[in-house]
Design a protein around this motif. Structure first.
Motif, short mmCIF file in Angstrom:
data_model
loop_
_atom_site.label_atom_id
_atom_site.label_comp_id
_atom_site.label_asym_id
_atom_site.label_seq_id
_atom_site.Cartn_x
_atom_site.Cartn_y
_atom_site.Cartn_z
N PRO A 154 44.82 32.10 36.77
CA PRO A 154 44.63 33.47 36.31
C PRO A 154 43.31 33.69 35.58
N ASN A 155 42.69 32.62 35.10
CA ASN A 155 41.41 32.71 34.40
C ASN A 155 40.23 32.43 35.33
N GLY A 156 40.50 32.26 36.62
CA GLY A 156 39.43 31.98 37.58
C GLY A 156 38.87 30.58 37.47
N GLU A 157 39.64 29.67 36.90
CA GLU A 157 39.18 28.29 36.69
C GLU A 157 39.90 27.31 37.59
N ASP A 158 39.95 27.60 38.90
CA ASP A 158 40.60 26.69 39.84
C ASP A 158 39.88 25.36 39.87
N GLU A 159 40.66 24.30 40.06
CA GLU A 159 40.08 22.95 40.11
C GLU A 159 39.43 22.70 41.45
#
Length: 49
Positions: free
Chosen positions: A44-49
């Protein structure tokens, strides 16, 4: 990202929309009365791994 294996009959991809103090996902009307599982596939924070 974790990996999950789920057995089922259909997959429906949709965007989550805000509603009140939460959110909802619309699914096909024919799914009424069935059991579903929802899996979040993006951060949800746009911090995909």
């Amino acid at each position: 990202m974790d990996r999950y294996e789920v057995e089922g009959h259909e997959v429906h991809e949709a965007d989550v929309k805000p509603t009140g103090n939460g959110a909802h996902v619309l699914v096909p009307k024919r799914w009424r009365g069935t059991t579903v599982k929802v899996v979040r596939v993006t951060d949800p924070n746009g911090e995909d791994e």
